[in-house]
Design a protein around this motif. Structure first.
Motif, short mmCIF file in Angstrom:
data_model
loop_
_atom_site.label_atom_id
_atom_site.label_comp_id
_atom_site.label_asym_id
_atom_site.label_seq_id
_atom_site.Cartn_x
_atom_site.Cartn_y
_atom_site.Cartn_z
N LYS A 36 -5.80 -24.08 -68.29
CA LYS A 36 -6.66 -23.11 -67.57
C LYS A 36 -7.32 -23.76 -66.36
CE LYS A 36 -7.60 -19.84 -71.23
NZ LYS A 36 -6.78 -20.44 -72.31
N PHE A 37 -6.74 -24.84 -65.88
CA PHE A 37 -7.32 -25.57 -64.75
C PHE A 37 -6.42 -25.40 -63.52
CE2 PHE A 37 -8.90 -28.91 -62.13
CZ PHE A 37 -10.20 -29.10 -62.53
N ILE A 38 -7.04 -25.18 -62.36
CA ILE A 38 -6.27 -24.93 -61.12
C ILE A 38 -7.08 -25.35 -59.89
CG2 ILE A 38 -7.11 -22.52 -60.87
CD1 ILE A 38 -4.14 -21.80 -60.09
N GLY A 39 -6.40 -25.67 -58.82
CA GLY A 39 -7.09 -25.89 -57.54
C GLY A 39 -7.15 -24.58 -56.78
N MET A 40 -8.35 -24.23 -56.32
CA MET A 40 -8.47 -23.08 -55.40
C MET A 40 -9.07 -23.66 -54.13
SD MET A 40 -9.70 -20.00 -57.98
CE MET A 40 -9.45 -18.61 -56.86
N HIS A 41 -8.20 -23.96 -53.17
CA HIS A 41 -8.63 -24.67 -51.96
C HIS A 41 -8.84 -23.68 -50.82
CE1 HIS A 41 -7.73 -27.73 -48.57
NE2 HIS A 41 -8.97 -27.84 -48.95
N ASN A 65 -12.40 -26.74 -55.71
CA ASN A 65 -12.11 -26.55 -54.29
C ASN A 65 -11.85 -27.90 -53.61
OD1 ASN A 65 -12.07 -25.06 -51.78
ND2 ASN A 65 -14.10 -25.86 -51.35
N THR A 66 -11.52 -28.92 -54.39
CA THR A 66 -11.29 -30.25 -53.79
C THR A 66 -10.26 -30.18 -52.66
OG1 THR A 66 -10.67 -32.54 -54.18
CG2 THR A 66 -9.52 -30.90 -55.50
N SER A 67 -10.48 -31.01 -51.63
CA SER A 67 -9.52 -31.07 -50.51
C SER A 67 -8.49 -32.16 -50.76
CB SER A 67 -10.23 -31.44 -49.21
OG SER A 67 -11.38 -30.72 -49.03
N SER A 68 -8.81 -33.12 -51.61
CA SER A 68 -7.93 -34.29 -51.66
C SER A 68 -7.76 -34.92 -53.05
CB SER A 68 -8.48 -35.36 -50.72
OG SER A 68 -9.75 -35.81 -51.16
N LEU A 69 -8.56 -34.51 -54.03
CA LEU A 69 -8.48 -35.21 -55.31
C LEU A 69 -7.39 -34.59 -56.20
CD1 LEU A 69 -12.33 -35.56 -55.93
CD2 LEU A 69 -10.77 -37.26 -54.96
N SER A 70 -6.88 -35.40 -57.14
CA SER A 70 -5.78 -34.93 -58.00
C SER A 70 -6.26 -33.87 -58.99
CB SER A 70 -5.19 -36.12 -58.76
OG SER A 70 -4.42 -35.64 -59.84
#
Ligand SMILES: NC(=O)c1ccc[n+]([C@@H]2O[C@H](COP(=O)([O-])OP(=O)(O)OC[C@H]3O[C@@H](n4cnc5c(N)ncnc54)[C@H](O)[C@@H]3O)[C@@H](O)[C@H]2O)c1
Length: 373
Positions: free
Chosen positions: A135-140, A117-122
């Motif tokens: 299998k890696f994703i951002g869910m913001h 849930n990062t707001s700013s990291l790569s």
């Protein structure tokens, strides 16, 4: 098919994500480093449930069902060992997040999707700490999670189509509208909010309008629910400063935080939570500056057009599409209309001329995007 979700971090966001997940039928295990943090997170969830009951949105039976689908532990391996999806919501620190993901990757089943849930990291750098970048994703998610409808899905270089589809499906079940952004600084919402905030600060510093005039123009003419200074105080100027600093670091000088913002943060005046930011809250009353007499229509266009310009750059760079950007700004930032709807309303020729003039007067931070031809 996702059934069991492990949420790492029982803070403001983790508790909210656990709540919307359990409420919508997922089995959830929440993890934190100390029992007291878990207790605080569970208390937050109980408060959300009670609010739901008070508003008549949740029946007692539903509340019992929701609570029965929630577990908590301080043992991360235990929490993720049979999870289908892990959503990480711990402190915004690259090294700590990488360490946690390496541990989660080793303990989670092979099919399990890992989300941050990062707001700013790569997303790519975080994915690199695991052996399953596909299998890696951002869910913001946005705060407060139960109320905010938007979920930005942030796609890394190696994120697979199946992972995107699974995250989309979870978001839909959680009653969120999902938009897709390629991994890039600020994703969609923060990337577009920052030029508007920065322009408002520069307008103030140049003495072109007072903060009261700017906020009033943006709410009355611009139809925004709050002007940039009120919004900044509400969100927290520390958070705003960090978001702008990330873009400054990653994109460059065009996002440099103006001195006024830096000075307020350095002095500990970070908005409503410290009772002082751009405005004062509490006993001390502000003495408004005498108005500069700026035209409210000009203020709105001068602040919004750089936001519209940034939206066009996202499309030019293939970060997101027009439809998703419009939806993200309406749902995630409460803009009264999406930036491309603003473009249509103002007219492409007018916006191109406006940006051309800014470019001539102020330099390359205002270059005309390819989108405008
Ligand atoms: N606050 C917001 O408005 C917001 C919005 C969107 C995204 N985010 C992002 O969500 C994340 C969490 O933010 P927050 O506001 O909920 O923070 P928070 O400080 O409220 O909660 C963080 C929680 O993580 C726990 N934690 C720390 N290290 C841990 C570890 N190794 N294992 C398990 N738990 C651990 C902490 O004890 C704390 O309870 C951050 O990445 C932030 O950037 C925040």
């Amino acid at each position: 098919m996702v059934n069991k979700i492990a949420v790492i971090g029982a803070g403001l966001m983790g508790a909210g994500i656990a709540y919307v997940s359990a409420w919508n039928g997922f089995n959830v295990t929440v993890v934190d480093i100390k029992q007291e943090f878990i207790d605080a997170g569970m208390e937050r969830i109980r408060t959300d449930v009670m609010t739901g009951i008070d508003k008549g949105k949740i029946s007692m039976t539903d509340a019992e069902g929701l609570m029965s689908r929630l577990n908590a532990t301080v043992n991360v391996e235990e929490a993720v060992k049979d999870a289908d999806l892990v959503i990480e919501a711990i402190f915004e620190n690259m090294d700590v997040k990488k360490e946690v993901f390496a541990k989660v990757d080793a303990a989670a089943p092979a099919h399990c999707i890992l989300a941050t849930n990062t707001s700013s990291l790569s997303i790519d750098e975080l994915a690199g700490s695991t052996k399953r970048p596909d299998k890696f994703i951002g869910m913001h998610y946005f705060s407060p999670v139960p109320a905010m409808k938007l979920l930005e899905l942030v796609i890394g270089d190696k994120t697979s189509e199946e992972t995107i589809a699974a995250a989309e499906s979870v978001g839909k079940t959680q009653n969120k509208k999902t938009v897709i952004a390629k991994n890039s600084p600020g994703f969609i919402v923060n990337r577009l909010l920052m030029p508007v905030m920065r322009e408002a600060l520069l307008m103030l510093e140049r003495g072109e309008a007072t903060k009261e005039e700017i906020d009033l123009a943006m709410t009355s003419v611009g139809k925004a629910p709050a002007g940039p200074f009120t919004l900044g105080d509400f969100v927290g100027l520390d958070i705003t400063f960090n978001a702008m600093s990330t873009l400054y670091r990653e994109i460059g000088d065009c996002f440099k935080p103006p001195e006024t913002l830096k000075n307020l943060v350095d002095a500990g005046n970070i908005g409503m939570k410290s009772k002082k930011g751009f405005y004062s809250y509490g006993a001390e009353e502000d003495e408004p500056e005498p108005p500069k007499g700026a035209d409210p229509q000009w203020i709105v266009e001068r602040l919004n057009i750089p936001g519209v310009r940034e939206a066009m750059i996202l499309v030019d760079d293939g970060v997101a599409n027009v439809e998703d950007i419009n939806m993200a700004m309406k749902l995630g930032a409460s803009w009264p209309m999406g930036p491309f709807e603003m473009l249509d309303q103002l007219g492409v020729d007018k916006v191109r001329d406006f940006i051309k003039k800014l470019h001539e007067d102020l330099g390359d931070c205002y270059s005309v995007p390819k989108y405008l031809g």
